[in-house]
Design a protein around this motif. Structure first.
Motif, short mmCIF file in Angstrom:
data_model
loop_
_atom_site.label_atom_id
_atom_site.label_comp_id
_atom_site.label_asym_id
_atom_site.label_seq_id
_atom_site.Cartn_x
_atom_site.Cartn_y
_atom_site.Cartn_z
N SER A 18 52.61 -0.81 21.87
CA SER A 18 51.26 -0.95 22.52
C SER A 18 51.48 -0.75 24.00
O SER A 18 52.55 -1.00 24.57
CB SER A 18 50.68 -2.20 22.44
N LYS A 76 45.74 -5.06 27.09
CA LYS A 76 45.98 -3.86 26.24
C LYS A 76 45.14 -2.94 26.55
O LYS A 76 43.88 -3.17 26.60
CB LYS A 76 46.17 -4.49 24.82
N GLU A 122 47.50 2.84 22.67
CA GLU A 122 48.76 2.63 21.86
C GLU A 122 49.37 4.17 22.25
O GLU A 122 48.98 4.77 22.59
CB GLU A 122 48.58 2.87 20.37
#
Lengths: 482, 482
Positions: free
Chosen positions: A38, A86, A89
């Motif tokens: 991530s 986040k 990816e």
């Protein structure tokens, strides 16, 4: 949350190449890291990171090798924080066997100084080691045998590059070189420093396991420290509690050159009678690197975790240090809390009264060890006693019958630079002509000038972190020597 | 030493007539007294008398009726001192049945104020009385229920005649009227005062008898005090620790209008953060006569024996108070001293951590008392916790199984005038849904912010004077109510 290995297959997820992550390093406008596969934009988190800007070392790459070094991050709490940042990816074309290939990082402990082999090592990296019994039986601990409690590596510092900064509540900063600090009137005190976890192993053994380094009796040492009074430096920097901008300040928050930080109450920092030092000498020489070279805080009478080593800054403000060592460690709970309420618990500052046995001998009158049949034993036992807040030890009592009856030990105090209060331990010695045959349990307890004394057992003070393990110290002596 | 009844028969002894003794009264150049049939010239002793010039009341007559009132004199030590001043004997022609006829003296307690009948009397003269449980369950104690600890009578004072004198180390004196003291900036703190002997009866019962008033849990109370800061008054009087004449001073020695005296360290007296007051108001009104009208010292966090009532003078000097209450009382020994070394022991100043149960109830859910067969008990228990030195109480733990397991009580803190530190007790309350059938022993212990806690048992802290009886407080509840 579980991620499939073929990320591009997941809709509404943004994918990045490793090269793009690498461009978001410490010099970039926005800093990215990876964890697992991530990608996180941590720019807005850096100022809130308990370890401060140390996190920038990982910017542009994977944080995983750092988290392996700093295992404090292995908690769901930390992972929840990171999850907020986040952004996507790593593209599957950059993965090797489904993982981000990690560059190896330089071992930050590689520059740590050599250590005296007589110290009792608890952990190598970071370095944590107890003073040996021989050092605990001296009034002042030799520098090379002073216990070591490091949370990280020992930061390499060039004396000519070292600076210490005072940040006032109004935001004004004033910076001092080492020679600037030495130009303040030097102040010398003999002071004991003690880890909150000293004697933790006794608490764990007596009740049930605790979480922390398993210190025996050697998480404590005493030195004669010389430095500038923190109160003098704060006044020089312009701190004025009568001013509108400064008067609501309550804490002096120290940060160190590695990543450590902790605070003390401002009232303590500013009180000349508290003898808080920015120390640059230990027992008459420069501080050893393990003990904060070139400058450390010495906050006597207070848990050693606040005597920040390699100190580079003090910020004066309304809040305690935001560091994990102020907010999530070095607090003390009771035996009955199922869930530890860290926010409600006070950080440990002044230390409670403590004592320990650090040595003993049993001999016959002519010297050498005694056979049981002789019936003419002599017992010598010795150790230290200490209390926080500058409170002097007024008595040390020894029992050979589990606390039913007591005799008083002789108190020993060497030559000291006492400062305003009694900041150093008191060593004690007890002699008994005939302790009887077979095994004897020696129990010791101390009383300080506020007449506080140590609890008899650990049951009532056991806590999950194993801090402040002050119950009577008991040692069984007189194995069946023949 | 035994004297024959026909004194003139003994060669080398000087004999005096009573009329000659009577001429050596307080107004004479030299003061004489009689004790038994002996005559003493006490002129050179008066300044060394621990009770100060009160001894002049007896000059020109017999000291025997005074010693009956002040039984502290019934020791061989006191008699040895007096023997040094003996100058002769009373002529046998003035004796009646072989004794000096004593004039009756006026009862000095005749002017003591009336007392609230809810106080629990320990002694009438001097007045010593505990606060009742109902007062101990309030955050601030009503004036009329504040515990009373008098060493003598209550001195009658006219407000307009009252003065307070500061004597500096150089001998300079400055005197203040009550209105002078009120002209300093008023300072208000809520502070607990506690007798060194509070809970003494528990220590005596647990181990063996002690010597002193048998206080239960009521030798402690809390009030909101207003007065001048002692530090301000000392500065106004010209105390300057940088001056050559003052810098070796270490103690602030208070004397009262009756005969009491005690001292505190000068560093405490001068430190604004110590909040030491010359108090003239208690809970918003003039001090009651039993509590020091018109002015008393309030030295918070310190044993109440130093908070001198009816204070008339403070002398700044190198030595502690020479009073018996500083030198021969209010010290604490251990359980193991066969001979009490009063000179070596430190006087009690800061108090250790303490707690007590002051009330409880056991009821069924609908109200009223519960029959054992019901099995639905509820236990409520409450009390106070307190520590010296301004150290806040951080936890109070309750055990129903003799200390094997603990639960935490709720801490209650009312509205306070906190001053620089936490000078007032913390009240606590604990509730349990089902304490079980039959009798239950409740044990309570407190922990302060230096993480000192109370000893489990009295065995290790028992002392002949029964001071600082801080072991866990245990109360057996749940008599076989049906």
């Amino acid at each position: 949350m579980h991620w499939a290995t073929s990320y591009e297959a997941i809709p509404n997820v943004q994918y990045f190449r490793l090269a793009e992550v690498a461009s978001h390093d410490a010099s970039s406008d926005r800093q990215w890291i990876t964890r697992g596969t991530s990608v996180y934009d941590i720019t807005d988190f850096i100022s809130a990171h308990p370890g401060g800007p140390i996190i920038l070392h990982a910017a542009g790459g994977s944080i995983d090798p750092y988290w392996k070094l700093f295992t404090i991050h292995a908690s769901s709490h930390v992972q929840e924080i990171l999850a907020q940042y986040k952004i996507g990816e790593i593209a599957s074309c950059d993965l090797v066997n489904g993982e981000v290939p990690c560059a190896s990082i330089r071992n930050p402990y590689a520059d740590d100084p050599p250590r005296d082999s007589r110290l009792k090592t608890l952990t190598e990296n970071p370095r944590n080691a107890e003073s040996p019994d021989e050092a605990l039986s001296e009034d002042v601990t030799p520098n090379e045998l002073f216990y070591v409690r490091n949370h990280f590596w020992v930061p390499p510092v060039k004396e000519e590059e070292y600076t210490f900064t005072v940040e006032l509540p109004c935001g004004t900063e004033r910076t001092y070189s080492l020679s600037d600090l030495k130009s303040f009137e030097p102040h010398t005190i003999t002071a004991t420093l003690q880890c909150a976890g000293n004697r933790r192993s006794h608490m764990s053994a007596a009740v049930k396991p605790t979480n922390g380094l398993p210190w025996n009796v050697g998480g404590i040492s005493t030195a004669t420290w010389t430095g500038a009074r923190l109160a003098d430096v704060l006044a020089d920097a312009g701190l004025d509690m009568r001013s509108e901008e400064h008067k609501s300040a309550r804490h002096a928050d120290f940060t160190a050159l590695e990543a450590y930080g902790a605070s003390i109450p401002l009232s303590t920092a500013m009180d000349p009678r508290s003898d808080v030092l920015l120390a640059y000498a230990m027992n008459g020489t420069d501080l050893p690197r393990d003990h904060g070279y070139p400058v450390r805080v010495v906050a006597p009478g207070i848990v050693a975790a606040r005597s920040v080593k390699w100190v580079q800054k003090v910020s004066i403000g309304e809040e305690e240090s935001a560091s994990q060592w102020q907010r999530r460690d070095y607090k003390c709970f009771g035996p009955n809390e199922k869930r530890l309420d860290w926010d409600k618990a006070k950080s440990i500052q002044e230390m409670p009264v403590m004592s320990a046995i650090t040595g003993y001998r049993i001999k016959k009158k002519g010297g050498g060890w005694l056979g049981r049949q002789d019936g003419q034993k002599m017992l010598d036992v010795w150790g230290y006693a200490y209390s926080g807040g500058g409170r002097e030890i007024v008595r040390v009592d020894v029992s050979l019958d589990g606390g039913k009856s007591w005799d008083q030990a002789e108190l020993l105090r060497g030559e000291r630079e006492d400062g305003s209060k009694t900041w150093a331990w008191t060593r004690w010695r007890y002699h008994m002509a005939d302790p009887g045959d077979g095994k004897v349990e020696i129990a010791v307890k101390a009383t300080d000038e506020a007449y506080n004394t140590q609890p008899e057992r650990f049951d009532g003070i056991w806590n999950a972190r194993g801090n402040l393990a002050t119950a009577w110290h008991r040692v069984v002596v007189g194995e069946d020597e023949t």
